[in-house]
Design a protein around this motif. Structure first.
Motif, PDB file in Angstrom:
ATOM      1  N   MET A   1     -38.847  31.954  38.745  1.00  0.00           N
ATOM      2  CA  MET A   1     -38.967  32.003  40.538  1.00  0.00           C
ATOM      3  C   MET A   1     -40.099  32.685  40.796  1.00  0.00           C
ATOM      4  O   MET A   1     -41.019  33.282  40.384  1.00  0.00           O
ATOM      5  N   GLY A   2     -40.718  32.012  42.200  1.00  0.00           N
ATOM      6  CA  GLY A   2     -42.118  32.729  42.622  1.00  0.00           C
ATOM      7  C   GLY A   2     -42.190  33.655  43.204  1.00  0.00           C
ATOM      8  O   GLY A   2     -42.297  34.320  44.108  1.00  0.00           O
ATOM      9  N   LYS A   3     -40.805  33.912  44.076  1.00  0.00           N
ATOM     10  CA  LYS A   3     -40.535  35.075  45.383  1.00  0.00           C
ATOM     11  C   LYS A   3     -38.673  34.962  45.143  1.00  0.00           C
ATOM     12  O   LYS A   3     -37.617  34.331  44.025  1.00  0.00           O
ATOM     13  N   HIS A   4     -38.044  36.110  45.165  1.00  0.00           N
ATOM     14  CA  HIS A   4     -36.788  36.420  45.665  1.00  0.00           C
ATOM     15  C   HIS A   4     -36.461  37.497  45.466  1.00  0.00           C
ATOM     16  O   HIS A   4     -36.928  38.879  46.182  1.00  0.00           O
ATOM     17  N   LEU A   5     -35.453  37.594  46.630  1.00  0.00           N
ATOM     18  CA  LEU A   5     -35.302  38.308  48.171  1.00  0.00           C
ATOM     19  C   LEU A   5     -36.483  38.733  48.829  1.00  0.00           C
ATOM     20  O   LEU A   5     -36.233  40.360  48.984  1.00  0.00           O
ATOM     21  N   GLY A   6     -37.148  37.641  49.166  1.00  0.00           N
ATOM     22  CA  GLY A   6     -37.670  38.521  49.364  1.00  0.00           C
ATOM     23  C   GLY A   6     -39.442  38.919  49.158  1.00  0.00           C
ATOM     24  O   GLY A   6     -40.029  39.272  50.000  1.00  0.00           O
ATOM     25  N   ARG A   7     -39.087  39.257  48.180  1.00  0.00           N
ATOM     26  CA  ARG A   7     -40.217  39.717  47.087  1.00  0.00           C
ATOM     27  C   ARG A   7     -41.415  38.616  46.471  1.00  0.00           C
ATOM     28  O   ARG A   7     -40.617  37.602  46.013  1.00  0.00           O
ATOM     29  N   LEU A   8     -42.641  38.689  46.097  1.00  0.00           N
ATOM     30  CA  LEU A   8     -42.702  37.740  45.007  1.00  0.00           C
ATOM     31  C   LEU A   8     -42.633  38.597  43.714  1.00  0.00           C
ATOM     32  O   LEU A   8     -42.689  39.437  43.922  1.00  0.00           O
ATOM     33  N   ILE A   9     -43.074  37.539  42.830  1.00  0.00           N
ATOM     34  CA  ILE A   9     -41.987  37.872  41.745  1.00  0.00           C
ATOM     35  C   ILE A   9     -43.641  36.994  40.681  1.00  0.00           C
ATOM     36  O   ILE A   9     -44.093  36.545  41.171  1.00  0.00           O
ATOM     37  N   ASP A  10     -44.068  38.124  40.005  1.00  0.00           N
ATOM     38  CA  ASP A  10     -45.643  37.600  39.135  1.00  0.00           C
ATOM     39  C   ASP A  10     -44.779  36.988  37.890  1.00  0.00           C
ATOM     40  O   ASP A  10     -43.489  36.508  37.640  1.00  0.00           O
ATOM     41  N   GLU A  11     -46.114  37.071  36.791  1.00  0.00           N
ATOM     42  CA  GLU A  11     -46.130  35.676  35.681  1.00  0.00           C
ATOM     43  C   GLU A  11     -44.554  36.238  34.397  1.00  0.00           C
ATOM     44  O   GLU A  11     -44.268  35.726  33.727  1.00  0.00           O
ATOM     45  N   GLU A  12     -44.324  37.665  34.952  1.00  0.00           N
ATOM     46  CA  GLU A  12     -43.601  38.304  33.523  1.00  0.00           C
ATOM     47  C   GLU A  12     -41.750  38.295  34.308  1.00  0.00           C
ATOM     48  O   GLU A  12     -40.940  38.730  33.502  1.00  0.00           O
TER      49      GLU A  12
END
Length: 142
Positions: free
Chosen positions: A118-129
């Motif tokens: 996932m690249g983002k979740h609940l408006g937050r950017l998600i990193d590679e981990e």
């Protein structure tokens, strides 16, 4: 709570009391998000189910009792139930599907999808981990 109170013209105490009452009545459950990569449940799968309408509530209640199930949504589409689950490994995708169909024989899993990242979740950017970064994005930004 202060933001909820301000947004709705209520006192913080009234909001706190209302939330406490809803929690006590089982209407609200508090949960927190966590990166799947650190949970031991890294596989995120969606099942698109077609089941008789009379069994939708039974299916949703069943999903509420299954630890892997994250959400079960009754929807108006070619499927009438969409279920999201967290699983331990990819082989569990088929195992969960078989168990679901065994539990409710009239249910048919019409499609399934595994989310690899996932690249983002609940408006937050998600990193590679799979962890939230400090960056925020507008919820309608692709």
């Amino acid at each position: 709570m202060s933001r909820i109170a301000a947004d709705h013209g209520l006192s913080e105490q009234r909001v706190a009391d209302g939330l406490a009452r809803m929690r006590a009545d089982g209407m609200v459950r508090i949960r927190t998000d966590v990166a799947r990569s650190v949970t031991g449940w890294p596989v995120y799968a969606w099942y698109f189910v077609r089941t008789p309408a009379r069994q939708i509530q039974q299916m949703r209640q069943l999903m509420a009792q299954i630890p892997e199930a994250r959400t079960a949504l009754a929807v108006a589409s070619q499927y009438n139930l969409v279920v999201a689950v967290w699983l331990r490994e990819m082989t569990d995708v088929m195992r969960f599907e078989a168990a679901l169909e065994a539990a409710v024989p009239s249910a048919r899993i019409v499609d399934r999808s595994v989310v690899f990242r996932m690249g983002k979740h609940l408006g937050r950017l998600i990193d590679e981990e799979g962890r939230a970064t400090l960056g925020f994005v507008h919820p309608f930004t692709p």
